[in-house]
Scaffold this motif. Sequence first.
Motif, mmCIF file in Angstrom:
data_model
loop_
_atom_site.group_PDB
_atom_site.id
_atom_site.type_symbol
_atom_site.label_atom_id
_atom_site.label_comp_id
_atom_site.label_asym_id
_atom_site.label_seq_id
_atom_site.Cartn_x
_atom_site.Cartn_y
_atom_site.Cartn_z
ATOM 1 N N ALA A 76 5.544 -4.597 1.359
ATOM 2 C CA ALA A 76 6.005 -3.900 0.157
ATOM 3 C C ALA A 76 4.833 -3.284 -0.602
ATOM 4 N N ILE A 77 3.749 -4.033 -0.731
ATOM 5 C CA ILE A 77 2.570 -3.527 -1.438
ATOM 6 C C ILE A 77 1.951 -2.357 -0.683
ATOM 7 N N GLN A 78 1.864 -2.468 0.639
ATOM 8 C CA GLN A 78 1.288 -1.371 1.428
ATOM 9 C C GLN A 78 2.121 -0.102 1.318
ATOM 10 N N ARG A 79 3.430 -0.246 1.424
ATOM 11 C CA ARG A 79 4.301 0.936 1.338
ATOM 12 C C ARG A 79 4.254 1.556 -0.056
ATOM 13 N N ALA A 80 4.299 0.720 -1.090
ATOM 14 C CA ALA A 80 4.236 1.232 -2.456
ATOM 15 C C ALA A 80 2.877 1.875 -2.717
ATOM 16 N N GLY A 81 1.825 1.299 -2.150
ATOM 17 C CA GLY A 81 0.491 1.878 -2.288
ATOM 18 C C GLY A 81 0.397 3.253 -1.655
ATOM 19 N N THR A 82 1.043 3.420 -0.523
ATOM 20 C CA THR A 82 1.063 4.721 0.149
ATOM 21 C C THR A 82 1.753 5.769 -0.722
ATOM 22 N N ILE A 83 2.860 5.399 -1.335
ATOM 23 C CA ILE A 83 3.585 6.318 -2.220
ATOM 24 C C ILE A 83 2.721 6.643 -3.438
ATOM 25 N N ALA A 84 2.098 5.624 -4.023
ATOM 26 C CA ALA A 84 1.246 5.840 -5.202
ATOM 27 C C ALA A 84 0.080 6.762 -4.857
ATOM 28 N N GLU A 85 -0.527 6.537 -3.701
ATOM 29 C CA GLU A 85 -1.653 7.360 -3.265
ATOM 30 C C GLU A 85 -1.232 8.815 -3.051
ATOM 31 N N ALA A 86 -0.060 9.004 -2.475
ATOM 32 C CA ALA A 86 0.447 10.357 -2.237
ATOM 33 C C ALA A 86 0.691 11.094 -3.554
ATOM 34 N N GLU A 87 0.999 10.345 -4.606
ATOM 35 C CA GLU A 87 1.224 10.953 -5.922
ATOM 36 C C GLU A 87 -0.068 11.068 -6.723
ATOM 37 N N GLY A 88 -1.177 10.598 -6.158
ATOM 38 C CA GLY A 88 -2.455 10.694 -6.838
ATOM 39 C C GLY A 88 -2.701 9.583 -7.843
ATOM 40 N N SER A 89 -1.942 8.518 -7.771
ATOM 41 C CA SER A 89 -2.093 7.388 -8.692
ATOM 42 C C SER A 89 -2.982 6.321 -8.071
ATOM 43 N N THR A 90 -3.703 5.609 -8.921
ATOM 44 C CA THR A 90 -4.549 4.518 -8.429
ATOM 45 C C THR A 90 -3.886 3.159 -8.653
ATOM 46 N N MET A 91 -2.740 3.159 -9.314
ATOM 47 C CA MET A 91 -1.998 1.911 -9.561
ATOM 48 C C MET A 91 -0.586 2.019 -9.003
ATOM 49 N N ILE A 92 -0.091 0.890 -8.531
ATOM 50 C CA ILE A 92 1.296 0.841 -8.071
ATOM 51 C C ILE A 92 2.173 0.581 -9.291
ATOM 52 N N GLU A 93 3.097 1.476 -9.525
ATOM 53 C CA GLU A 93 4.030 1.368 -10.651
ATOM 54 C C GLU A 93 5.370 0.827 -10.143
ATOM 55 N N PRO A 94 6.195 0.304 -11.048
ATOM 56 C CA PRO A 94 7.523 -0.154 -10.627
ATOM 57 C C PRO A 94 8.345 0.919 -9.924
ATOM 58 N N THR A 95 8.164 2.172 -10.314
ATOM 59 C CA THR A 95 8.928 3.245 -9.656
ATOM 60 C C THR A 95 8.546 3.388 -8.190
ATOM 61 N N HIS A 96 7.278 3.097 -7.850
ATOM 62 C CA HIS A 96 6.859 3.151 -6.447
ATOM 63 C C HIS A 96 7.586 2.068 -5.646
ATOM 64 N N LEU A 97 7.686 0.891 -6.220
ATOM 65 C CA LEU A 97 8.412 -0.200 -5.546
ATOM 66 C C LEU A 97 9.897 0.125 -5.420
ATOM 67 N N GLU A 98 10.457 0.725 -6.453
ATOM 68 C CA GLU A 98 11.874 1.103 -6.409
ATOM 69 C C GLU A 98 12.147 2.114 -5.302
ATOM 70 N N ARG A 99 11.200 2.986 -5.065
ATOM 71 C CA ARG A 99 11.394 4.013 -4.040
ATOM 72 C C ARG A 99 11.309 3.447 -2.629
ATOM 73 N N ILE A 100 10.498 2.431 -2.403
ATOM 74 C CA ILE A 100 10.352 1.892 -1.038
ATOM 75 C C ILE A 100 11.332 0.756 -0.749
ATOM 76 N N LEU A 101 11.916 0.186 -1.779
ATOM 77 C CA LEU A 101 12.753 -1.006 -1.599
ATOM 78 C C LEU A 101 13.952 -0.811 -0.663
ATOM 79 N N PRO A 102 14.745 0.263 -0.774
ATOM 80 C CA PRO A 102 15.885 0.383 0.145
ATOM 81 C C PRO A 102 15.496 0.351 1.627
ATOM 82 N N GLN A 103 14.495 1.125 2.001
ATOM 83 C CA GLN A 103 14.086 1.152 3.402
ATOM 84 C C GLN A 103 13.449 -0.167 3.816
ATOM 85 N N LEU A 104 12.677 -0.767 2.916
ATOM 86 C CA LEU A 104 12.046 -2.058 3.214
ATOM 87 C C LEU A 104 13.102 -3.120 3.510
#
Length: 108
Positions: A76-104
């Motif tokens: 979950a952390i790796q997938r959320a980190g990938t989304i955060a990185e793609a958006e140019g963020s250095t922190m994982i936000e709750p929205t990143h986790l929300e986006r990866i949760l269904p597929q995870l």
Amino acid sequence: MDDNEAPTFEPDLIRAIFKHIWIKKAQERERNGFPNTEAGDSEVGAGTSKKNRPTSANTNALKLSCELLRIFITEAIQRAGTIAEAEGSTMIEPTHLERILPQLLLDF
């Protein structure tokens, strides 16, 4: 803990969480009119029927549950980190986790 060993959850913590859930489910069944067949701390006797034994988990099942939980959270952390990185963020936000949760959840 060795340097090679990945941090994991304590089996006693997982056992306590499982026991808490089992007790809540048993109380819920009791409220709904079903007999309490799983909750409690009583010792299992030789003549105790399976229906009256408390629910428990063996040591290997707890170790496996700890490892599965560790892998799930790491993924979950790796997938959320990938989304955060793609958006140019250095922190994982709750929205990143929300986006990866269904597929995870589908993958696990």
